[in-house]
Design a protein around this motif. Structure first.
Motif, PDB file in Angstrom:
ATOM      1  N   LEU A   1      -5.111   4.520  -4.195  1.00 17.37           N
ATOM      2  CA  LEU A   1      -4.089   5.449  -4.673  1.00 17.37           C
ATOM      3  C   LEU A   1      -4.298   6.804  -3.997  1.00 17.37           C
ATOM      4  CD1 LEU A   1      -4.371   4.596  -8.493  1.00 17.37           C
ATOM      5  CD2 LEU A   1      -2.680   3.721  -6.863  1.00 17.37           C
TER       6      LEU A   1
ATOM      7  N   HIS B   1       1.573   6.674  -6.252  1.00 17.99           N
ATOM      8  CA  HIS B   1       1.446   6.728  -4.780  1.00 17.99           C
ATOM      9  C   HIS B   1       1.873   8.088  -4.224  1.00 17.99           C
ATOM     10  CE1 HIS B   1       1.244   2.126  -3.787  1.00 17.99           C
ATOM     11  NE2 HIS B   1       0.333   2.516  -4.679  1.00 17.99           N
ATOM     12  N   CYS B   2       2.935   8.651  -4.738  1.00 15.50           N
ATOM     13  CA  CYS B   2       3.302  10.038  -4.448  1.00 15.50           C
ATOM     14  C   CYS B   2       4.074  10.556  -5.652  1.00 15.50           C
ATOM     15  CB  CYS B   2       4.097  10.176  -3.152  1.00 15.50           C
ATOM     16  SG  CYS B   2       5.525   9.099  -3.001  1.00 15.50           S
TER      17      CYS B   2
ATOM     18  N   GLY C   1       5.370   3.773  -3.808  1.00 12.32           N
ATOM     19  CA  GLY C   1       5.868   4.864  -2.982  1.00 12.32           C
ATOM     20  C   GLY C   1       7.311   4.680  -2.563  1.00 12.32           C
TER      21      GLY C   1
ATOM     22  N   THR D   1       0.854  -1.192   0.000  1.00 17.57           N
ATOM     23  CA  THR D   1       0.000   0.000   0.000  1.00 17.57           C
ATOM     24  C   THR D   1       0.891   1.243   0.000  1.00 17.57           C
ATOM     25  OG1 THR D   1      -0.111   0.095   2.409  1.00 17.57           O
ATOM     26  CG2 THR D   1      -1.795  -1.208   1.304  1.00 17.57           C
ATOM     27  N   SER D   2       0.284   2.399  -0.109  1.00 16.56           N
ATOM     28  CA  SER D   2       1.042   3.648  -0.176  1.00 16.56           C
ATOM     29  C   SER D   2       1.742   3.929   1.152  1.00 16.56           C
ATOM     30  CB  SER D   2       0.091   4.803  -0.499  1.00 16.56           C
ATOM     31  OG  SER D   2      -0.780   5.021   0.609  1.00 16.56           O
TER      32      SER D   2
ATOM     33  N   GLU E   1      -8.668   6.795  -5.783  1.00 18.07           N
ATOM     34  CA  GLU E   1      -8.240   6.636  -4.389  1.00 18.07           C
ATOM     35  C   GLU E   1      -9.117   5.610  -3.674  1.00 18.07           C
ATOM     36  OE1 GLU E   1      -6.801   9.802  -1.242  1.00 18.07           O
ATOM     37  OE2 GLU E   1      -8.984   9.884  -1.426  1.00 18.07           O
TER      38      GLU E   1
ATOM     39  N   SER F   1       0.925  14.078  -3.158  1.00 21.62           N
ATOM     40  CA  SER F   1       0.262  12.989  -3.879  1.00 21.62           C
ATOM     41  C   SER F   1      -0.837  13.530  -4.800  1.00 21.62           C
ATOM     42  CB  SER F   1      -0.327  11.971  -2.893  1.00 21.62           C
ATOM     43  OG  SER F   1      -1.260  12.596  -2.039  1.00 21.62           O
TER      44      SER F   1
END
Length: 581
Positions: free
Chosen positions: A515, A522-523, A555, A342-343, A510, A370
């Motif tokens: 996201l 992710h960023c 990320g 995950t982010s 998102e 982001s």
């Protein structure tokens, strides 16, 4: 828009049971109370991490929140009979070593390489009965020069040198993708032994410097300057500059006039498929077929993959070491290490108990940029778009340009900048930048006979609209209608061909795919959030301040795109730590 078929469309066969699920079931894949490693999220990086760990003898389980694996690399049938690569839609950046190590071809991965690969039709007022010009680019350099010469003979002559210049930069950056960044923390506060070991992380950086040689200052400018400045130094024709500039801003809330946009361009030209540098292609069966192949490789060696199992917490023992995860239903699963696909924002601000992470670290994570400009629209159509600049064949069979990334509203870089400025004012772009792809032009398994799937990657759309207004159904449809109106000008009859559509604004991306801000990376892939600053300085080597927790998604270094490098690199980092224990 109704999700119904029309008379021209004949049904296609349903997808077979995925190989990864068969392998998992045959291995007696029930949930166990303990594993060596747990991976949070079955996006492509998480699956790559699991596949490598399992091959190294680390018993690994993957927990996915959704009903389907793949994260953003997923195939979904939103309109009956039409299979969409719902988020990511093209393949190029997947690391060659991953393709080989995980035997993805053996596990069912089939690719359709695109040649030509880029098509930019013009809107030319006063053309009368003449067909508007267009720019078609592919792997044949002589043909590319012919196409460019329509707009500038000088640019046609220069183009091979530009391609060679960019190719050299891509070759220099390439080794940096497969290794952790320079370990600045070890340099600053590690033991003498750790400092000596960290010197090895300098090797890829030194190798990159050797490749670039005396031209290093010129390449530095490419990475730090606005892409318009770089392209202006090479070319004079706006259609060529705008076409090339799309790769510098795609997926990024930046203008071609933003400093540092050159790196995003490089990020999109440094890939390749099946030995062809810079090649992009479609995955047969959609991007979900890639995720299925990686998952099959993982489960064949004994990994366990669970869908509809949401991780809500990373468990930490009294000594400050990770000891597993907690699922939404309260089930505790113990493990020696946890890798999060995950982010960074979800991993460290939502899943990890805050008391175990330094305040300064959490502050930096919360400040990550982001922002996303992207609204992805997936469209089912009952015939191919017919462009004024390249009309369809009599029977409607796909022509070479139909397999391309088709760039609309890209006649000059000013249009791209104006579209960006609209979003900065909280407005969806009046003339959005549109990248239109028709994967069914090469892969007929995606749609009923005579029909096609169309991917529209559009920008710029802000996460929150002017005045703090949120996106609602009316706003979504109004924006999609605007995009369709733009396409209609280039390809009359497009709107009438639409059978159904799926509109994903930044908040939708998102909500569905996790996201942050709808950002596909992710960023942001800005220079302040790359290499040893990704996600934050001193924590770019996949490890974090909490022992046993690793970041393995986009990320982490080297960032976004369907590359798999973050998953592979993080798996090796976790394995080295497990061995040292």
């Amino acid at each position: 828009m109704p999700a119904s078929g029309r008379g021209l469309c004949r049904a296609v066969a349903a997808s077979p049971f995925p190989a990864w699920r068969r392998a998992h079931t045959e291995a007696g894949g029930g949930l166990k109370p303990e594993y060596d490693a747990v991976v949070i999220g079955a996006g492509h990086n998480g699956l790559v991490a699991a596949a490598y760990l399992q091959r190294l003898g680390v018993n690994t389980a993957v927990f996915e929140r959704r009903h389907v694996i793949g994260g953003a690399a997923v195939t979904e049938e939103i309109v009956p009979g039409f299979k969409f690569s719902r988020a990511s839609y093209l393949l190029s950046l997947l690391r060659p070593q991953i393709y080989t190590d995980l035997e993805l071809k053996k596990h069912g991965l089939r690719l359709h390489l695109r040649n030509p690969y880029s098509f930019t039709p013009m809107l030319e007022e006063g053309a009368g009965s003449k067909v508007p010009r267009s720019l078609l680019l592919g792997t044949d350099m002589a043909e590319n020069q012919k196409q460019i010469a329509q707009f500038s003979r000088k640019d046609a002559q220069v183009f091979p040198r530009y391609e060679e210049f960019m190719h050299r930069l891509a070759l220099a950056i390439d080794p940096l993708l497969d290794a952790a960044p320079v370990d600045m923390a070890a340099f600053q506060r590690g033991s003498v032994l750790q400092r000596i070991k960290s010197l090895s992380t300098l090797k890829p950086l030194l190798k990159a410097g050797r490749v670039l040689g005396a031209q290093l200052p010129e390449y530095y400018e490419v990475l730090t300057a606005p892409i318009t400045k770089v392209l202006d130094q090479w070319f004079e024709s706006e259609p060529l500059k705008a076409t090339l500039a799309t790769d510098a801003v795609i997926g990024a809330m930046t203008s071609p006039r933003t400093p540092g946009s050159g790196y995003v361009l490089l990020h999109h030209v440094m890939g390749g498929l099946e030995g062809m540098q810079g090649a992009w292609g479609y995955v047969q069966g959609g991007m979900g077929a890639l995720s299925d192949a990686i998952a099959s490789s993982a489960t064949t060696h004994g990994a366990s993959i669970f869908t509809e199992k949401t991780v809500v917490k990373v468990q930490v023992n009294s000594e400050g070491c990770v000891q597993g995860v907690v699922l939404e239903d309260g089930t505790e699963v113990r493990s020696k290490v946890v890798l999060s696909n995950t982010s960074p924002q979800i991993t460290f601000l939502k899943l990890t108990p805050q008391g175990w992470l330094p305040e300064k670290f959490l502050e930096k994570i919360s400040q990550l940029d982001s922002r996303s400009p992207v609204t992805k629209i997936n469209v089912a159509v009952d015939r191919l778009p017919s462009f004024l600049a390249a009309p369809n064949a009599p029977r409607g069979h796909p022509l070479p340009h139909h397999q391309c990334s088709i760039h609309l509203n890209c006649e000059d870089t000013l249009l791209l900048h104006q579209a960006f400025e609209d979003a900065m004012d909280g407005l969806p772009s009046h003339r959005p930048m549109i990248e239109l792809c028709i994967p069914s032009a090469l892969d007929p398994t995606l749609a009923p006979s005579g029909c096609h799937v169309v991917s529209l990657f559009t920008q710029y759309t802000p996460y929150t609209l002017a005045g703090g207004k949120a996106w609602d159904e009316q706003e979504r449809n109004a924006y999609a209608d605007r995009v369709f109106d733009c396409i209609e000008v280039y390809a009359p009859g497009f709107k009438d061909s639409v059978v159904g559509r799926d509109i994903l604004t930044p908040p939708d991306l998102e909500r569905i795919f996790g996201l942050p801000g709808g950002n596909i990376f992710h960023c942001a892939m800005s220079l302040d959030q790359l290499y040893f600053a990704r996600p934050v300085p001193l924590h770019s080597g996949y490890r974090c301040p909490l022992q046993g927790l690793y970041l393995c998604g986009s990320g982490a270094h080297p960032g976004g795109g369907v590359m798999g490098a973050a998953g592979r690199n993080a798996a090796h980092a976790a394995f080295r730590d497990l061995k040292s224990k």
